[in-house]
Design an enzyme around this catalytic site. Structure first.
Site, mmCIF file in Angstrom:
data_model
loop_
_atom_site.group_PDB
_atom_site.id
_atom_site.type_symbol
_atom_site.label_atom_id
_atom_site.label_comp_id
_atom_site.label_asym_id
_atom_site.label_seq_id
_atom_site.Cartn_x
_atom_site.Cartn_y
_atom_site.Cartn_z
ATOM 1 N N ASP A 105 8.417 67.399 21.904
ATOM 2 C CA ASP A 105 7.653 67.010 23.091
ATOM 3 C C ASP A 105 6.488 66.069 22.784
ATOM 4 O O ASP A 105 5.612 65.874 23.625
ATOM 5 C CB ASP A 105 7.114 68.238 23.844
ATOM 6 C CG ASP A 105 8.232 69.084 24.427
ATOM 7 O OD1 ASP A 105 9.295 68.514 24.750
ATOM 8 O OD2 ASP A 105 8.052 70.302 24.543
ATOM 9 N N HIS A 157 3.070 51.017 -3.025
ATOM 10 C CA HIS A 157 2.959 51.482 -1.640
ATOM 11 C C HIS A 157 2.552 52.955 -1.590
ATOM 12 O O HIS A 157 3.089 53.748 -0.805
ATOM 13 C CB HIS A 157 4.275 51.260 -0.892
ATOM 14 C CG HIS A 157 4.559 49.815 -0.608
ATOM 15 N ND1 HIS A 157 5.784 49.357 -0.188
ATOM 16 C CD2 HIS A 157 3.756 48.719 -0.685
ATOM 17 C CE1 HIS A 157 5.736 48.050 -0.024
ATOM 18 N NE2 HIS A 157 4.517 47.647 -0.322
ATOM 19 N N ASP A 175 -6.017 49.317 -0.008
ATOM 20 C CA ASP A 175 -5.274 48.273 0.703
ATOM 21 C C ASP A 175 -5.183 48.744 2.148
ATOM 22 O O ASP A 175 -4.419 49.656 2.470
ATOM 23 C CB ASP A 175 -3.895 48.106 0.074
ATOM 24 C CG ASP A 175 -3.088 46.961 0.686
ATOM 25 O OD1 ASP A 175 -3.394 46.552 1.820
ATOM 26 O OD2 ASP A 175 -2.144 46.487 0.023
ATOM 27 N N ASP A 216 -5.314 42.360 6.523
ATOM 28 C CA ASP A 216 -4.676 42.979 5.363
ATOM 29 C C ASP A 216 -5.556 42.667 4.153
ATOM 30 O O ASP A 216 -5.553 41.535 3.660
ATOM 31 C CB ASP A 216 -3.268 42.404 5.185
ATOM 32 C CG ASP A 216 -2.471 43.086 4.085
ATOM 33 O OD1 ASP A 216 -2.995 44.027 3.462
ATOM 34 O OD2 ASP A 216 -1.318 42.671 3.852
ATOM 35 N N HIS A 270 5.375 41.842 -7.880
ATOM 36 C CA HIS A 270 5.512 41.480 -6.461
ATOM 37 C C HIS A 270 5.090 40.040 -6.252
ATOM 38 O O HIS A 270 4.607 39.359 -7.162
ATOM 39 C CB HIS A 270 4.691 42.425 -5.578
ATOM 40 C CG HIS A 270 3.223 42.455 -5.882
ATOM 41 N ND1 HIS A 270 2.349 41.465 -5.498
ATOM 42 C CD2 HIS A 270 2.463 43.378 -6.531
ATOM 43 C CE1 HIS A 270 1.123 41.771 -5.878
ATOM 44 N NE2 HIS A 270 1.165 42.928 -6.527
ATOM 45 N N HIS A 310 2.148 36.851 1.675
ATOM 46 C CA HIS A 310 3.129 36.890 2.763
ATOM 47 C C HIS A 310 2.449 36.443 4.042
ATOM 48 O O HIS A 310 1.223 36.494 4.182
ATOM 49 C CB HIS A 310 3.718 38.299 2.919
ATOM 50 C CG HIS A 310 2.686 39.386 3.076
ATOM 51 N ND1 HIS A 310 2.008 39.618 4.261
ATOM 52 C CD2 HIS A 310 2.203 40.289 2.197
ATOM 53 C CE1 HIS A 310 1.165 40.619 4.092
ATOM 54 N NE2 HIS A 310 1.253 41.047 2.845
ATOM 55 N N HIS A 314 3.635 42.033 7.617
ATOM 56 C CA HIS A 314 4.544 41.098 6.957
ATOM 57 C C HIS A 314 5.170 40.293 8.091
ATOM 58 O O HIS A 314 6.214 40.644 8.620
ATOM 59 C CB HIS A 314 5.602 41.834 6.140
ATOM 60 C CG HIS A 314 5.073 42.394 4.854
ATOM 61 N ND1 HIS A 314 5.798 42.398 3.684
ATOM 62 C CD2 HIS A 314 3.884 42.952 4.529
ATOM 63 C CE1 HIS A 314 5.086 42.939 2.707
ATOM 64 N NE2 HIS A 314 3.913 43.295 3.218
ATOM 65 N N GLU A 355 -2.631 37.865 -2.819
ATOM 66 C CA GLU A 355 -2.829 39.211 -3.360
ATOM 67 C C GLU A 355 -2.186 39.419 -4.732
ATOM 68 O O GLU A 355 -1.287 40.256 -4.878
ATOM 69 C CB GLU A 355 -2.290 40.254 -2.378
ATOM 70 C CG GLU A 355 -0.861 39.990 -1.892
ATOM 71 C CD GLU A 355 -0.352 41.092 -0.990
ATOM 72 O OE1 GLU A 355 -0.470 42.270 -1.361
ATOM 73 O OE2 GLU A 355 0.163 40.769 0.090
ATOM 74 N N TYR A 379 -0.635 45.893 -13.016
ATOM 75 C CA TYR A 379 -0.447 47.337 -12.942
ATOM 76 C C TYR A 379 0.212 47.815 -14.240
ATOM 77 O O TYR A 379 1.298 47.346 -14.597
ATOM 78 C CB TYR A 379 0.455 47.708 -11.765
ATOM 79 C CG TYR A 379 0.138 46.952 -10.493
ATOM 80 C CD1 TYR A 379 -0.747 47.456 -9.545
ATOM 81 C CD2 TYR A 379 0.718 45.705 -10.262
ATOM 82 C CE1 TYR A 379 -1.043 46.749 -8.392
ATOM 83 C CE2 TYR A 379 0.431 44.985 -9.109
ATOM 84 C CZ TYR A 379 -0.449 45.505 -8.182
ATOM 85 O OH TYR A 379 -0.736 44.787 -7.040
ATOM 86 N N ARG A 390 -5.522 45.184 -7.718
ATOM 87 C CA ARG A 390 -5.059 44.146 -6.796
ATOM 88 C C ARG A 390 -6.256 43.662 -5.992
ATOM 89 O O ARG A 390 -7.127 44.460 -5.625
ATOM 90 C CB ARG A 390 -3.961 44.679 -5.864
ATOM 91 C CG ARG A 390 -3.393 43.622 -4.930
ATOM 92 C CD ARG A 390 -2.090 44.071 -4.261
ATOM 93 N NE ARG A 390 -2.199 45.228 -3.396
ATOM 94 C CZ ARG A 390 -1.729 46.437 -3.699
ATOM 95 N NH1 ARG A 390 -1.154 46.661 -4.867
ATOM 96 N NH2 ARG A 390 -1.851 47.443 -2.850
ATOM 97 N N GLU A 415 -6.936 41.200 -2.563
ATOM 98 C CA GLU A 415 -6.196 40.549 -1.480
ATOM 99 C C GLU A 415 -7.138 40.080 -0.377
ATOM 100 O O GLU A 415 -8.003 40.815 0.078
ATOM 101 C CB GLU A 415 -5.176 41.531 -0.890
ATOM 102 C CG GLU A 415 -4.393 40.990 0.285
ATOM 103 C CD GLU A 415 -3.424 42.013 0.841
ATOM 104 O OE1 GLU A 415 -2.467 41.613 1.524
ATOM 105 O OE2 GLU A 415 -3.632 43.231 0.597
#
Length: 450
Positions: A49, A252, A269, A280, A359, A363, A370, A393, A397, A415, A417
């Site tokens: 619900d 991620h 991030d 972003d 990576h 983007h 994205h 970005e 790592y 990172r 960005e």
């Protein structure tokens, strides 16, 4: 009780004229031989619900501004009876008591510029007449298989009847070369929305930097981010990543449940979405207030790579140059640190840098984090053009169990960005309010601790 104040004034809302102008631009691409079919998003159940908060499909919103689920837009450039036909949920007084007022067919016409509106149950019966004489149907096949089947069945029936009636469409085309190319180039109004989202998101990152300390939980830092967004009528544009220590090596990471350690770096991030347009941003900062020697060495390489990549974000420069610039700096840095051995060009050719930089460098950004838009055209990297917005970005790592490097480097994930608007001149960094030099980051944390 006084309500929390906004830090920034919001931009002017997008009105009907904005959506009408978008449809005119789309008509110039599609032509009078084409039709465009775009569905709205559906509500998604969260548990019994209860639904997840509704967020409209970006293509549908871009074309119509209509906010309700389960609608379908059919756009027919040059149609004398009206170009925009909306199929919407009917008014339902009983459901509206529980779920809120629906616009219905009348509201679709009066408030959202539909030239014609029907309830959803009329779609299959109306579609053949709408597509009659149209050579191409532009629709994003694969996103909604059930709707795909209805459209293809309609076209097939029209072909079977074509000897006795109007010609059936000859081709089903995707939206990449039409609607998505329009979305890639942002208008002044869209840039204003993105600039606002970037400023608020920057303030949210600063709030998290001020709150960091050994012993806090990752989710507590996420709460700092989300509180700033909520005060500005915004919500996260995607799942916020708050990753302490080795968690930053999971690209991620979204659990956000760990405790921040004394010597940890914290990678955040996160970006807020304002009325359909998102920011972003990523920053990586020390929980203890100062970067350790190894952390600083890696950080400086990532920052230098980002600065080199941002400098390529200029009208006329191939998009691929951005990744190439960052990759070269990062690879040289990996050699300097002893992570890789060999000639930089040879290492890049062999893909060795992907051990620790796996990576892309950026983007497209806009209504989706994205965002839509092709990166290659006719087989070549497309050139940047004014009005595009890209993230930049780079990162490095080192998994905590990677025995190919000395133990002192293991578990470091960094990172950095920013969101960059392409102009006819210098790159416009929309998210530049967030400190990113080591000195500026350390000074900010120190000022928060008094």
């Amino acid at each position: 009780m006084n309500a929390p104040e906004r830090l920034f004034a919001p931009p002017a809302a997008l009105d009907r004229a904005v959506f009408a102008a978008r449809r005119r631009a789309l008509a110039d691409i599609v032509g009078t031989e084409g039709a465009v079919i775009v569905p709205a998003n559906r509500e998604q159940p969260r548990n019994r619900d209860v639904h997840f908060p509704f967020r409209q499909d970006s293509d549908f919103w871009y074309l119509t501004g209509f906010p309700e689920p389960d609608a379908i837009a059919v756009f027919l450039p040059g149609r004398e009876a009206g170009e925009l036909v909306l199929f919407v949920r009917p008014r339902d007084p009983e459901r509206e008591i529980w779920d809120g007022r629906r616009h219905g067919t009348e509201g679709a016409r009066e408030h959202f510029g539909a030239d014609e509106a029907h309830t959803l149950d009329a779609f299959d019966a109306q579609l053949p007449g709408l597509l009659a004489g149209r050579r191409n149907v532009h629709v994003q096949l694969g996103d909604r298989p059930e709707l795909d089947a209805r459209i293809t069945a309609c076209v097939q029936r029209m072909r079977e009847m074509s000897r006795r009636g109007p010609a059936a469409p000859e081709a089903l085309l995707g939206l990449d070369a039409s609607l998505h190319e329009l979305r890639l180039i942002k208008s002044a109004a869209e840039v204003a929305h993105m600039r606002f989202a970037a400023r608020v998101s920057a303030a949210a990152h600063i709030a998290a930097m001020r709150a960091v300390a050994p012993g806090v939980q990752e989710w507590q830092l996420a709460a700092e981010i989300h509180a700033v967004l909520a005060r500005h009528d915004m919500e996260p544009g995607y799942g916020s990543i708050v990753a302490a220590g080795a968690n930053a090596c999971v690209l991620h990471y979204v659990e956000n449940r760990a405790e921040v350690g004394t010597d940890d770096l914290v990678l955040i991030d996160a970006g807020g979405e304002y009325h359909g347009y998102t920011a972003d941003i990523t920053r990586t900062f020390p929980a203890g207030g100062r970067y350790g020697a190894e952390q600083a060495a890696v950080y400086d390489i990532v920052l230098a790579a980002q600065q080199a990549a941002i400098d390529t974000v200029r009208a006329g420069t191939p998009v691929a140059d951005m990744h190439e610039a960052a990759t070269r700096v990062l690879t040289q840095g990996m050699v300097d640190l002893g992570w890789l051995s060999g000639d930089v060009d040879g290492l890049i050719e062999q893909g060795e840098q992907r051990r620790y930089f796996m990576h892309g460098t950026g983007h497209w950004l806009g209504m989706d984090v994205h965002d839509v838009g092709r990166y290659r055209v006719d087989g070549d990297s497309r050139p940047f053009a004014a009005g595009m917005v890209t993230t930049v970005e780079p990162g490095l790592y080192v998994p905590p169990d990677d025995e190919r490097v000395d133990a002192r480097w293991r578990g470091i994930g960094i990172r950095i960005e920013d969101d960059v608007l392409v102009t006819d001149g210098e790159p416009d960094v929309l998210t530049g309010d967030v400190p990113k030099t080591r000195e500026a980051v350390e000074a900010l944390i120190a000022s928060a601790r008094g």
